[in-house]
Design a protein around this motif. Structure first.
Motif, short mmCIF file in Angstrom:
data_model
loop_
_atom_site.label_atom_id
_atom_site.label_comp_id
_atom_site.label_asym_id
_atom_site.label_seq_id
_atom_site.Cartn_x
_atom_site.Cartn_y
_atom_site.Cartn_z
N VAL A 246 81.97 -10.93 20.40
CA VAL A 246 80.60 -10.96 19.88
C VAL A 246 80.49 -10.08 18.63
N LEU A 247 81.19 -8.94 18.61
CA LEU A 247 81.22 -8.08 17.42
C LEU A 247 81.74 -8.86 16.22
N ASP A 248 82.83 -9.59 16.41
CA ASP A 248 83.42 -10.36 15.31
C ASP A 248 82.46 -11.45 14.83
N GLN A 249 81.76 -12.08 15.74
CA GLN A 249 80.80 -13.13 15.37
C GLN A 249 79.67 -12.58 14.52
N ILE A 250 79.11 -11.44 14.91
CA ILE A 250 77.98 -10.90 14.15
C ILE A 250 78.44 -10.35 12.81
N ALA A 251 79.65 -9.78 12.75
CA ALA A 251 80.19 -9.31 11.46
C ALA A 251 80.38 -10.49 10.52
N THR B 35 72.47 -5.64 22.67
CA THR B 35 71.92 -5.87 21.34
C THR B 35 72.88 -5.32 20.30
N LEU B 36 73.25 -6.17 19.34
CA LEU B 36 74.14 -5.79 18.25
C LEU B 36 73.34 -5.87 16.96
N LYS B 37 73.43 -4.81 16.15
CA LYS B 37 72.74 -4.77 14.85
C LYS B 37 73.80 -4.57 13.78
N SER B 38 73.79 -5.45 12.78
CA SER B 38 74.82 -5.39 11.74
C SER B 38 74.20 -5.28 10.36
N SER B 39 74.93 -4.58 9.48
CA SER B 39 74.51 -4.51 8.08
C SER B 39 75.75 -4.32 7.21
N VAL B 40 75.63 -4.76 5.97
CA VAL B 40 76.70 -4.54 5.01
C VAL B 40 76.55 -3.10 4.52
N ASN B 41 77.59 -2.29 4.74
CA ASN B 41 77.54 -0.87 4.37
C ASN B 41 78.27 -0.58 3.06
N TYR B 42 79.19 -1.48 2.68
CA TYR B 42 80.03 -1.24 1.51
C TYR B 42 80.51 -2.59 1.00
N VAL B 43 80.64 -2.72 -0.32
CA VAL B 43 81.25 -3.92 -0.88
C VAL B 43 82.29 -3.52 -1.92
N GLY B 44 83.36 -4.27 -1.95
CA GLY B 44 84.36 -4.16 -3.00
C GLY B 44 84.20 -5.37 -3.91
N ARG B 45 85.29 -5.85 -4.45
CA ARG B 45 85.21 -7.03 -5.32
C ARG B 45 85.06 -8.31 -4.50
N THR B 46 85.92 -8.47 -3.45
CA THR B 46 85.87 -9.67 -2.62
C THR B 46 85.64 -9.34 -1.14
N SER B 47 85.58 -8.06 -0.84
CA SER B 47 85.45 -7.65 0.56
C SER B 47 84.17 -6.88 0.81
N MET B 48 83.80 -6.81 2.06
CA MET B 48 82.61 -6.08 2.50
C MET B 48 82.96 -5.36 3.78
N VAL B 49 82.37 -4.19 4.00
CA VAL B 49 82.48 -3.53 5.29
C VAL B 49 81.14 -3.71 5.99
N VAL B 50 81.20 -4.32 7.16
CA VAL B 50 80.01 -4.56 7.97
C VAL B 50 80.03 -3.56 9.11
N GLY B 51 78.98 -2.77 9.19
CA GLY B 51 78.82 -1.85 10.31
C GLY B 51 78.04 -2.54 11.42
N VAL B 52 78.50 -2.36 12.65
CA VAL B 52 77.82 -2.97 13.80
C VAL B 52 77.57 -1.89 14.85
N ARG B 53 76.32 -1.78 15.26
CA ARG B 53 75.95 -0.85 16.33
C ARG B 53 75.61 -1.68 17.56
N VAL B 54 76.16 -1.27 18.70
CA VAL B 54 75.95 -1.99 19.96
C VAL B 54 75.20 -1.08 20.93
N GLU B 55 74.13 -1.61 21.48
CA GLU B 55 73.38 -0.90 22.51
C GLU B 55 73.18 -1.83 23.69
N SER B 56 73.13 -1.23 24.87
CA SER B 56 72.77 -2.02 26.05
C SER B 56 71.48 -1.44 26.61
N GLU B 57 70.70 -2.32 27.21
CA GLU B 57 69.40 -1.90 27.76
C GLU B 57 69.25 -2.44 29.17
N ASN B 58 68.88 -1.54 30.07
CA ASN B 58 68.50 -1.96 31.41
C ASN B 58 67.10 -2.55 31.26
#
Length: 184
Positions: A38-43, A76-99
């Protein structure tokens, strides 16, 4: 061609999914491999949204499972682009679980995916730059520059590694290993 820039908020993706028994391991906790998928999918979704291209995963920087996820919790997974290079991006993903009965939330994971944008021919293609509007945007971008520098130092150290048997045998004495060299 004019260089385009986007703010991270334009590419953010949030995904929530109820954790089912079919997602669990033999211990009744949600299987780490399922969460990785799921992390890979959201990234992928976040990077594709930013680049407006198909993206592939180039690397994943640390995946630490901080707290177990239980069957019946809302992941719940929240993702955002934190860094970009020329052709690459670093996507940060935070995962939380909720009862969902008590509302209690747990931080379960934070991961960083390096994604590369590809054109229709499957070649790496340029991505829009990143607009940094807040101190948090700047902090995230700089952290990724530092993470990249450390990874390059790490790679150099291990690519150039030479075994010094005498010294390294001494090092092993402080670890949970027993040396039994063959006497050929």
């Amino acid at each position: 061609m004019n260089k385009t820039y986007k703010h991270a908020s334009e590419s953010e993706v949030t995904l929530s999914q109820l954790m089912l028994p079919s997602h669990s391991n033999f211990n009744g906790k949600i299987h780490g491999g399922f969460i990785l998928s799921v992390l890979d999918q959201i990234a992928f979704a976040c990077a594709s949204k930013h680049s407006e291209n198909y993206c592939v995963t180039a690397s994943v920087d640390r995946v630490d499972f901080l707290n177990p996820v239980e069957v019946g919790e809302l992941l719940t997974l929240k993702s955002s682009v934190n860094y970009v290079g020329r052709t690459s991006m670093v996507v940060g993903v935070r995962v939380e679980s909720e009862n969902i009965q008590t509302g209690h939330k747990k931080h379960c994971n934070s991961s960083y995916f390096t994604m590369v944008a590809k054109n229709q021919d499957g070649e790496a293609t340029e991505v829009p730059g990143l607009i940094l509007k807040t101190e948090n945007d700047i902090r995230r971008f700089i952290k990724n520059i530092k993470r990249r520098e450390l990874r390059q130092q790490h790679d150099k150290t291990f690519n150039d590694f030479q075994l010094d048997l005498e010294n390294h045998l001494q090092l092993l004495k402080n670890h949970n290993a027993k040396v039994e060299l063959d006497k050929h």
